[in-house]
Design an enzyme around this catalytic site. Structure first.
Site, PDB file in Angstrom:
ATOM      1  N   LYS A  46      24.526  85.110 -37.771  1.00 47.53           N
ATOM      2  CA  LYS A  46      23.887  84.572 -38.602  1.00 47.53           C
ATOM      3  C   LYS A  46      24.595  85.331 -39.962  1.00 47.53           C
ATOM      4  CE  LYS A  46      20.092  85.445 -41.758  1.00 47.53           C
ATOM      5  NZ  LYS A  46      20.671  84.997 -42.535  1.00 47.53           N
TER       6      LYS A  46
ATOM      7  N   GLU B   6      23.360  99.371 -38.381  1.00 45.89           N
ATOM      8  CA  GLU B   6      24.027  99.741 -39.388  1.00 45.89           C
ATOM      9  C   GLU B   6      23.004  99.653 -40.570  1.00 45.89           C
ATOM     10  OE1 GLU B   6      27.150 101.751 -38.730  1.00 45.89           O
ATOM     11  OE2 GLU B   6      26.757 101.209 -36.516  1.00 45.89           O
TER      12      GLU B   6
ATOM     13  N   THR C 278      14.694  97.057 -43.748  1.00 45.22           N
ATOM     14  CA  THR C 278      15.177  95.193 -43.134  1.00 45.22           C
ATOM     15  C   THR C 278      15.281  95.792 -41.405  1.00 45.22           C
ATOM     16  OG1 THR C 278      16.120  94.022 -44.522  1.00 45.22           O
ATOM     17  CG2 THR C 278      16.356  93.440 -42.131  1.00 45.22           C
TER      18      THR C 278
ATOM     19  N   GLU D  73      18.812 104.002 -52.306  1.00 37.94           N
ATOM     20  CA  GLU D  73      20.206 103.403 -52.494  1.00 37.94           C
ATOM     21  C   GLU D  73      21.308 102.555 -53.541  1.00 37.94           C
ATOM     22  OE1 GLU D  73      21.251 100.845 -48.825  1.00 37.94           O
ATOM     23  OE2 GLU D  73      23.090 101.641 -48.958  1.00 37.94           O
TER      24      GLU D  73
ATOM     25  N   CYS E 250      28.704 100.013 -48.166  1.00 40.65           N
ATOM     26  CA  CYS E 250      27.581 101.518 -48.019  1.00 40.65           C
ATOM     27  C   CYS E 250      28.399 102.472 -47.418  1.00 40.65           C
ATOM     28  CB  CYS E 250      26.467 100.362 -46.480  1.00 40.65           C
ATOM     29  SG  CYS E 250      27.862 100.643 -44.886  1.00 40.65           S
TER      30      CYS E 250
HETATM   31  N1  LIG Z   1      19.021  88.824 -53.603  1.00 41.03           N
HETATM   32  C1  LIG Z   1      19.651  89.793 -54.281  1.00 41.03           C
HETATM   33  O1  LIG Z   1      20.191  90.742 -54.739  1.00 41.03           O
HETATM   34  C2  LIG Z   1      19.881  91.121 -52.494  1.00 41.03           C
HETATM   35  C3  LIG Z   1      19.645  91.851 -52.636  1.00 41.03           C
HETATM   36  N2  LIG Z   1      19.501  93.136 -51.302  1.00 41.03           N
HETATM   37  C4  LIG Z   1      19.494  94.177 -52.172  1.00 41.03           C
HETATM   38  O2  LIG Z   1      20.173  94.622 -50.350  1.00 41.03           O
HETATM   39  C5  LIG Z   1      19.703  95.785 -50.038  1.00 41.03           C
HETATM   40  C6  LIG Z   1      19.313  95.663 -48.486  1.00 41.03           C
HETATM   41  O3  LIG Z   1      18.810  94.368 -48.384  1.00 41.03           O
HETATM   42  P1  LIG Z   1      18.686  93.314 -46.952  1.00 41.03           P
HETATM   43  O4  LIG Z   1      17.691  91.988 -46.597  1.00 41.03           O
HETATM   44  O5  LIG Z   1      18.377  94.462 -45.569  1.00 41.03           O
HETATM   45  O6  LIG Z   1      19.984  93.295 -46.991  1.00 41.03           O
HETATM   46  P2  LIG Z   1      20.592  91.693 -46.532  1.00 41.03           P
HETATM   47  O7  LIG Z   1      20.442  90.436 -47.678  1.00 41.03           O
HETATM   48  O8  LIG Z   1      22.037  91.718 -46.334  1.00 41.03           O
HETATM   49  O9  LIG Z   1      19.930  91.029 -45.214  1.00 41.03           O
HETATM   50  C7  LIG Z   1      21.412  91.281 -44.109  1.00 41.03           C
HETATM   51  C8  LIG Z   1      21.290  90.669 -43.776  1.00 41.03           C
HETATM   52  O10 LIG Z   1      19.875  90.136 -42.795  1.00 41.03           O
HETATM   53  C9  LIG Z   1      18.781  89.002 -42.666  1.00 41.03           C
HETATM   54  N3  LIG Z   1      17.495  88.934 -43.183  1.00 41.03           N
HETATM   55  C10 LIG Z   1      16.969  89.983 -43.952  1.00 41.03           C
HETATM   56  N4  LIG Z   1      15.685  89.539 -43.145  1.00 41.03           N
HETATM   57  C11 LIG Z   1      14.995  90.542 -41.907  1.00 41.03           C
HETATM   58  C12 LIG Z   1      14.459  89.401 -41.032  1.00 41.03           C
HETATM   59  N5  LIG Z   1      13.778  90.205 -41.089  1.00 41.03           N
HETATM   60  N6  LIG Z   1      15.152  89.280 -39.295  1.00 41.03           N
HETATM   61  C13 LIG Z   1      16.091  89.455 -38.934  1.00 41.03           C
HETATM   62  N7  LIG Z   1      17.433  89.131 -40.046  1.00 41.03           N
HETATM   63  C14 LIG Z   1      17.002  89.425 -41.419  1.00 41.03           C
HETATM   64  C15 LIG Z   1      19.845  88.127 -43.757  1.00 41.03           C
HETATM   65  O11 LIG Z   1      19.462  87.344 -44.185  1.00 41.03           O
HETATM   66  C16 LIG Z   1      20.923  88.625 -44.046  1.00 41.03           C
HETATM   67  O12 LIG Z   1      22.045  88.453 -43.101  1.00 41.03           O
HETATM   68  C17 LIG Z   1      18.292  95.131 -50.226  1.00 41.03           C
HETATM   69  O13 LIG Z   1      17.549  96.941 -50.997  1.00 41.03           O
HETATM   70  C18 LIG Z   1      18.628  94.868 -52.124  1.00 41.03           C
HETATM   71  O14 LIG Z   1      19.574  96.526 -52.788  1.00 41.03           O
HETATM   72  C19 LIG Z   1      19.093  92.358 -50.237  1.00 41.03           C
HETATM   73  C20 LIG Z   1      18.364  90.877 -50.037  1.00 41.03           C
HETATM   74  C21 LIG Z   1      18.501  90.129 -51.751  1.00 41.03           C
HETATM   75  O1  LIG Z   2      33.575  99.459 -40.705  1.00 40.26           O
HETATM   76  C1  LIG Z   2      33.833  98.848 -41.884  1.00 40.26           C
HETATM   77  O2  LIG Z   2      34.710  99.276 -42.021  1.00 40.26           O
HETATM   78  C2  LIG Z   2      33.515  99.136 -42.800  1.00 40.26           C
HETATM   79  C3  LIG Z   2      31.797  99.108 -42.938  1.00 40.26           C
HETATM   80  C4  LIG Z   2      31.007  98.874 -44.270  1.00 40.26           C
HETATM   81  C5  LIG Z   2      29.323  98.464 -44.043  1.00 40.26           C
HETATM   82  O3  LIG Z   2      29.010  98.582 -42.690  1.00 40.26           O
HETATM   83  C6  LIG Z   2      28.953  97.894 -45.071  1.00 40.26           C
HETATM   84  O4  LIG Z   2      29.094  97.995 -46.309  1.00 40.26           O
HETATM   85  O5  LIG Z   2      27.217  97.306 -45.252  1.00 40.26           O
END
Ligand SMILES: NC(=O)C1=CN([C@@H]2O[C@H](COP(=O)(O)OP(=O)(O)OC[C@H]3O[C@@H](n4cnc5c(N)ncnc54)[C@H](O)[C@@H]3O)[C@@H](O)[C@H]2O)C=CC1
Ligand SMILES: O=C(O)/C=C/C=C(\O)C(=O)O
Length: 480
Positions: free
Chosen positions: A173, A248, A230, A384, A282
């Site tokens: 996904k 990661e 997450t 972060e 990251c």
């Molecule tokens: N709309 C925006 O601008 C968003 C920004 N962010 C930023 O990214 C940072 C990290 O957010 P994340 O949600 O971790 O990153 P992310 O939104 O990039 O999610 C990474 C992946 O995990 C999936 N995911 C989210 N919740 C999940 C769950 N409960 N189970 C399985 N998969 C799931 C997402 O659909 C995506 O494929 C936040 O602190 C924020 O800074 C996150 C979400 C939305």
């Molecule tokens: O594998 C790499 O070279 C870079 C990884 C970067 C991430 O995992 C990230 O930006 O989330």
């Protein structure tokens, strides 16, 4: 309008619910497509397709599986321009970056793991005259690969390639914010000869498709990249089912400059490690610590180069800073800039949203931003931000800077700059970071273990570590 469907069992299928999410170009703010908003029924269908394909795929010799992955790498190379344009349109990153970093790395991921599977040898342990132990590694089964929006195809393929090479079938996904290149990969995987069901790509939101995928009992291992919150949620869901986990997660990486470093090179690379991909990697070094004797010289040279970073239309060749991925994320970064002001930080550069004229007037652009005068333990230096915002802090002793570098909940990467190799080794050993770069940044060798300590994750990706993750070791002991 572009419609991005799921790829399940070798077919493009609409989501069971019939619902779609908008796909937005962050550089223009315009919706340019819609993507399947999948749920449990779509996930179940994909897991069933993967389960049906598993016996045939795992039975293929590794070189046969590898051949198809290498073919996929060649197809990505062939379609470099189309994929780079799609990545830039979906994510807002400069087209030049997508062309030189994201898409070539996606091809390398498949080429690397396509051949790595053949070098993944069975281990043997002989107890002279008593027994021979040999350890076989079986594919773990059907696995989930969940990837983020910042390096869409790069990180999607970094997970899928080793899983397929190890003989697993995959339900993957991509982020709902950047699904376009994953969709294009579905087509290429068919052309490369991956049998139906071996790679399934299901689109949708985190709480919808992502959560259903993590919960599905047919999934034996989960590889996830992005936010720590997450990751914690995924771990809580997966633990009672004893699924293998590779996480990661976030970073708040230190960049340490000692007074004896090559200042010109350190400045140039620090510009990249601060602002590449608008700081949305990251591994970016958002906390810059500079030894006091070179602090003012570094600051002047660094700020001069920050002023030259053109923020603009990602399609323009001169653009160094593209758009932030979404309006919500732009607001989040701006809230941290406000927090830095409130905490008494001095703004040295940037700090404001940018309106790019022409087709990008409604895009989500931000100036590269630099603060100084913030305490190492303030929120801006602890949390972060994941955007183009860095802080500068002078330090006096090695002991002090190592304590500050390690003084967050994260432990993903660290960079240090010095000509003193003894110090480089000494400091590297003390840094709580899964990846340490000395006099370089983002120099990647795909054979090396990659991942974080503390809240930056669990497990390691890359090379044999990834193949171990996607396999179960079985030891056979034969009495001699
Ligand atoms: N709309 C925006 O601008 C968003 C920004 N962010 C930023 O990214 C940072 C990290 O957010 P994340 O949600 O971790 O990153 P992310 O939104 O990039 O999610 C990474 C992946 O995990 C999936 N995911 C989210 N919740 C999940 C769950 N409960 N189970 C399985 N998969 C799931 C997402 O659909 C995506 O494929 C936040 O602190 C924020 O800074 C996150 C979400 C939305
Ligand atoms: O594998 C790499 O070279 C870079 C990884 C970067 C991430 O995992 C990230 O930006 O989330």
């Amino acid at each position: 309008m572009l419609q991005l469907h799921n790829f399940i069992g070798g077919e493009f299928l609409p989501p069971a619910s019939g619902s779609y999410l908008p796909v937005v170009n962050p550089a223009t703010g315009q919706v340019f497509g819609q993507v399947a908003d999948s749920g449990p029924a779509d996930i179940d269908r994909a897991v069933q397709a993967a389960t049906a394909a598993l016996p045939g795929w795992r039975a293929l010799p590794p070189e046969e599986r590898g051949r198809r992955l290498v073919k996929l790498a060649e197809l990505i190379d062939r379609d470099l321009e189309t994929l780079a344009r799609a990545e830039s349109e979906d994510n807002g990153k400069p087209l030049a970056l997508a062309r030189t970093l994201d898409i070539p790395r996606a091809a390398s991921n498949f080429a690397f793991f396509g051949t790595a599977a053949q070098h993944f040898a069975t281990e043997a342990h002989v107890q002279e005259g008593l027994a021979l132990n040999y350890t076989v590694r079986h594919p773990v089964g059907v696995v989930a690969c969940i990837s983020p929006w910042n390096l869409p195809l790069y990180l999607f393929t970094w997970k899928i390639a080793p899983a397929l090479a190890a003989g697993c079938c995959v339900v993957a996904k991509p982020s709902e914010l950047t699904p376009y290149t994953a969709y294009l990969l579905s087509e290429l995987s068919r052309e490369a000869g991956l049998p139906p069901g071996v790679l399934n790509i299901v689109h949708g939101s985190g709480p919808g498709a992502g959560q259903a995928l993590v919960e599905h009992p047919g999934i034996r291992a989960i590889s996830f990249t992005r936010g720590t919150a997450t990751g914690a949620r995924i771990a809580r869901t997966a633990a009672p089912q004893f699924k293998k986990l590779s996480l990661e997660l976030g970073g708040k990486n230190p960049n340490l400059l000692f007074a004896d470093c090559d200042l010109a090179e350190a400045v140039q690379t620090s510009i990249r490690s601060s602002f590449a991909n608008q700081g949305q990697i990251c591994l970016c070094g958002s906390r810059i610590f500079v030894e006091r004797p070179i602090y003012e010289a570094f600051k002047a040279a660094f700020l001069a180069q920050v002023r030259e970073l053109t923020v603009g239309d990602p399609l323009e060749a001169t653009t160094r800073q593209g758009a932030i991925v979404s309006e919500a994320h732009l607001r989040k970064i701006l809230s941290y800039i406000e927090l830095a002001h409130q905490a008494g930080g001095q703004l040295l550069a940037g700090g404001r949203q940018v309106q790019v004229p022409g087709r990008c007037t409604n895009g989500y652009f931000l100036e590269p931003t630099v603060f100084e005068g913030l305490a190492p333990d303030c929120r801006v230096n602890q949390e972060e931000i994941f955007g183009p915002v860095v802080t500068l802090t002078p330090f006096d002793t090695e002991e002090e800077v190592v304590a500050w570098a390690n003084g967050t909940d994260y432990g993903l990467s660290a960079t240090l700059w010095t000509r003193d190799l003894t110090r480089a080794h000494r400091v590297a050993q003390q840094l709580q970071a899964g990846v340490v770069w000395v006099n370089t940044w983002l120099h990647r060798d795909l054979r090396t273990p990659f991942g974080g300590m503390k809240n930056s994750g669990v497990g390691r990706e890359g090379g044999l570590e990834a193949l171990r993750f996607f396999t179960e070791a079985q030891n056979v002991c034969v009495k001699l």
